[in-house]
Structures are given as structure tokens and as C-alpha cells.
Scaffold this active site. Structure first.
Site, PDB file in Angstrom:
ATOM      1  N   ARG A 135     -70.576  22.732  19.277  1.00 24.48           N
ATOM      2  CA  ARG A 135     -70.038  21.573  18.576  1.00 24.48           C
ATOM      3  C   ARG A 135     -70.272  20.333  19.433  1.00 24.48           C
ATOM      4  NH1 ARG A 135     -64.028  21.160  16.098  1.00 24.48           N
ATOM      5  NH2 ARG A 135     -64.163  19.022  15.364  1.00 24.48           N
ATOM      6  N   GLU A 140     -63.760  25.334  11.138  1.00 23.90           N
ATOM      7  CA  GLU A 140     -64.940  24.630  11.645  1.00 23.90           C
ATOM      8  C   GLU A 140     -65.921  25.594  12.322  1.00 23.90           C
ATOM      9  OE1 GLU A 140     -61.888  22.321  13.058  1.00 23.90           O
ATOM     10  OE2 GLU A 140     -62.832  20.395  12.624  1.00 23.90           O
TER      11      GLU A 140
END
Ligand code: ADP
Length: 394
Positions: free
Chosen positions: A89, A382
Site C-alpha cells: 500500500r 482494503e
């Protein structure tokens, strides 16, 4: 075939290990906290129990080696080079990165160049990437950007009314964040609506400690509440959201506050915490139930700001299929959802109190049959979104 999904922060990291041979199946997940401090903590979450190791963890390299030792001990992973890929990420992808990207030297440099736009986050993300590249040089590394989903915003939404030359020279524009979550919410809500994502007009609310809302038209983000930084928009745990920029001038001129003092004020001492001394919505709801005036006002201001944004996004979207609640507060507080929707029933949002209170996990609709706009609650994920996008690249 296994995929390692990593969210690397400055003093902590979270990971999830997926089996991606046949679809995407979560194997195990864990986290490392207090990297660089005297006593750190490495936690592995099995399906029903967890194992915690306490140790001094010098740096990210040390942290990931401890993670591997724990994964190996239970037979989940022997070596990072056994992985089919690592997904990272990255908070800021600027205007350059609009999709998941396979990391090479050039991409690494481009992420480094974006550090001035995300001085706290991008260096920590890079630390994770570089460490795994060292530990497993042949494994494909993929960067997934929190800003990417919002790069479809039109210029009319992303430009600030500042001098053109300055905006262009310094890349000052709205970028938006929480993109992985808004993307995931779009896809899960599309499934609930039995529509293709590109057919959906949605207002997605990610309400956690950080909070943002996105306007999604025909599947694409056309506006979102966070801007150049994650400070803009909704009232958050410790951030004020939208603020008259004149207040900053006033504080600088009359109180002599400098950049560091303003940073502390805006990132750590404002928002819900500034209003009522806590950023924990559970505590706010408890205190409100006991008649606490400050907590009640904080709750009201939090909901009011969201209501204003939903109103604004209804105006620009021209027809909305669903309003979607997610994030720690959006998923767990039936009271916050009820409050916001009840205030907007004149616009066609009618919540079903029983369904709303019954939500526990997954993704569900919670509106009543007469509601013109559907209302969904979706447990955001996520890491799974990162896995889904990475699998496409791999
Ligand atoms: P982060 O942005 O740090 O990932 P989360 O998405 O975990 O944050 O959300 C944190 C927020 O969710 C906190 O304000 C917390 O009080 C709130 N929250 C968690 N559980 C509940 C609950 N049961 N009821 C109301 N709020 C909750």
C-alpha cells in the site's frame, strides 16, 4: 501460490497472506507494532487464536524477519521468495499513478519523488517495499495507491482556485485518499445492487479515525472530500476537516504558530478529540447517552458535516443508487447511520431501523422499501482490494 499484502507504516506494519491459486482466500494475517521502540510486539492472528511475541524490533527488516519466523513456525510460509507476489500500500501516487503498478527502479524513484506530498506516509511505505525487495529480490512487487481511484476526478473537482502557475509548479490540487476502500465499497455495493460497477452511482462513506466520502458516477470517482492532503473534508478523530484557511493566517499572525505547531493542531488535536477530548466514537456515544453536552455536540457536528457532503454529492451526481457506510464508525454505529439518514429522509433516504440495528458484518442493505435511494453498510477490506487488484497484474 501465495500473495503477501503489506501496509507498512513508520513504526508499525500490517500484513495479510492470501492463497491466490484458485480465487483469493485469506490464509492468515498479523501485525508488528512499535518498531524502533524499546519493546515491540509481533502478532499473528490464526482463525481462532493469536500468538504474540514481545521483542525489541530494530527496523522494518528485523520486523519482517520476525514475521517470517512466525509464519514458518506454523507452516504458512517458509521464505519470502516462495511468494507469487508482494502487494504494497502506498498512500500517495500523485497524478502519475492511476492504477496498480509493478515496481521497478523507475517506479521506486517516482514514489520517492512524491515524498514532499506525503512526508509521513510515503517514506514508511517505501521502507516496506525496499525491505521486501532485499529479502526476496525475484518476487514481483506491486504498488497500490490510495490516491489512484480518485484520479478520474475531473479538473473542475480537483483544482483549487489558487493561481494557475503555483498550482502547476507545486502540484497543488486535490488528490483524494482512502481510494482502496472506496473502490472496494463500489464493487461490493454493485454486487448488492446486482449491477456492473460501471452502472453504479454511489456516495461511499469511509468513516474511521480518518474519514472521507466519495461521489462515484458510472463507477468512477468524480469527487471526494479529502484533498491535497488527508486533512480536508469530514470531521475526523483528530483532524478538523474543512476549515477556513483564514484561521491558519490568524493563528500564525496573532499567536505566532509555526508549521510544526499547526501540524500538531490540525493532525493530532482537532476533530472529535478537539471538540470533546476523545476521538473514540464508542465513548462519545456512551457520554451522549448520559447527557454529556460536549460529546453530544461532537456527535452532532460529525453527522452534520457528513449530511452536508451527502447533499452536495447528490447535487453533482444527478441520481444516486445507494449511500454506503463503512469504516470503524460507519460499520459499527447504527446510531450514526440512523441519525444521518433520518435527517435526510426528505431527499429520499429512508433507513429501516430494524435492519440497520441488526447489521453485524459483511455487506447488507438497510433501507426501507419506500426509500428512493438505497442505503448499504459494507465492511470494508482494503487488503482484499489490494489482493484483487494485484492478482489481475500477476
Ligand atoms: P482507522 O481509520 O484508524 O482504521 P477504524 O476504521 O478502526 O479507524 O475506526 C475507528 C473508529 O471507529 C473509532 O472512532 C472507534 O470509536 C469507532 N468504532 C469502533 N467500534 C465502534 C462501535 N461499536 N460503535 C461506534 N464506534 C465504533
Amino acid at each position: 501460490m501465495k500473495l503477501f499484502v503489506l501496509n507498512s507504516g513508520s513504526s508499525s506494519l500490517k500484513y495479510t497472506l492470501y492463497d491466490i491459486r484458485d480465487g483469493i482466500r485469506k490464509i492468515v494475517w498479523g501485525m508488528v507494532e512499535r518498531i524502533g521502540e524499546k519493546e515491540g510486539r509481533v502478532t499473528l492472528f490464526h482463525a481462532l487464536e493469536k500468538e504474540v511475541i514481545l521483542a525489541h524490533i530494530k527496523d522494518h527488516h528485523n520486523a519482517l524477519k520476525l514475521v517470517l519466523r512466525q509464519l514458518d513456525k506454523y507452516g504458512y510460509l517458509k521464505s519470502f521468495s516462495d511468494l507469487a507476489g508482494c502487494a504494497h500500500r502506498v498512500v500517495h501516487g500523485g497524478a502519475k499513478f492511476t492504477a496498480p503498478t509493478l515496481i521497478d527502479r523507475e517506479v521506486l524513484e517516482a514514489i520517492e519523488e512524491l515524498i514532499p506530498l506525503a512526508p509521513l506516509h510515503n517514506p514508511a511505505n517505501l521502507e516496506g517495499i525496499k525491505t521486501l525487495m532485499k529479502l526476496s529480490p525475484t518476487t514481483p512487487q506491486i504498488a497500490l495507491f490510495d490516491t489512484a481511484f480518485h484520479q478520474s476526478m475531473p479538473e473542475v473537482a480537483y483544482r483549487y482556485a489558487l493561481p494557475e502557475a503555483m498550482s502547476l509548479e507545486l502540484d497543488i490540487r486535490r488528490y483524494g485518499f482512502h481510494g482502496l476502500s472506496h473502490h472496494y465499497l463500489r464493487d461490493e455495493t454493485a454486487k448488492l445492487l446486482s449491477k456492473a460497477p460501471r452502472q453504479c452511482n454511489l456516495i461511499t462513506l469511509h468513516l474511521g479515525n480518518g474519514a472521507s466520502v466519495a461521489a462515484i458516477k458510472a463507477g468512477k470517482s468524480i469527487d471526494t472530500s479529502m484533498g491535497f492532503t488527508p486533512l480536508e473534508g469530514l470531521v475526523m478523530g483528530t483532524r478538523p476537516g474543512d476549515l477556513d484557511a483564514g484561521i491558519l493566517l490568524y493563528l500564525m499572525q496573532s499567536k505566532g504558530m509555526d508549521a510544526a505547531a499547526l501540524d500538531q493542531l490540525l493532525n493530532h488535536e482537532s476533530g472529535l478529540k478537539g471538540l470533546c477530548h476523545t476521538n473514540d466514537m464508542r465513548e462519545i456515544l456512551e457520554r451522549k447517552a448520559q447527557g454529556d453536552v460536549k460529546a453530544t455536540l461532537a456527535f452532532e457536528i460529525f453527522c452534520y458535516r457528513i449530511q452536508k457532503y451527502i447533499g452536495a454529492y447528490l447535487a453533482i451526481l444527478g441520481g444516486v443508487d445507494a449511500v454506503v457506510f463503512a469504516g470503524g464508525i460507519g460499520e459499527h454505529s447504527a446510531e450514526v447511520r440512523e441519525r444521518i439518514c433520518t435527517q435526510m429522509s426528505h431527499l429520499g433516504l429512508v433507513i429501516d431501523e430494524v435492519k440497520n440495528r441488526a447489521f453485524t458484518k459483511g455487506a447488507q442493505m438497510v433501507h426501507s422499501p419506500q426509500s428512493k435511494i438505497k442505503i448499504a453498510v459494507v465492511q470494508t477490506d482494503e487488503a482484499l482490494q489490494m489482493a484483487r487488484e494485484s492478482v489481475k497484474i500477476l
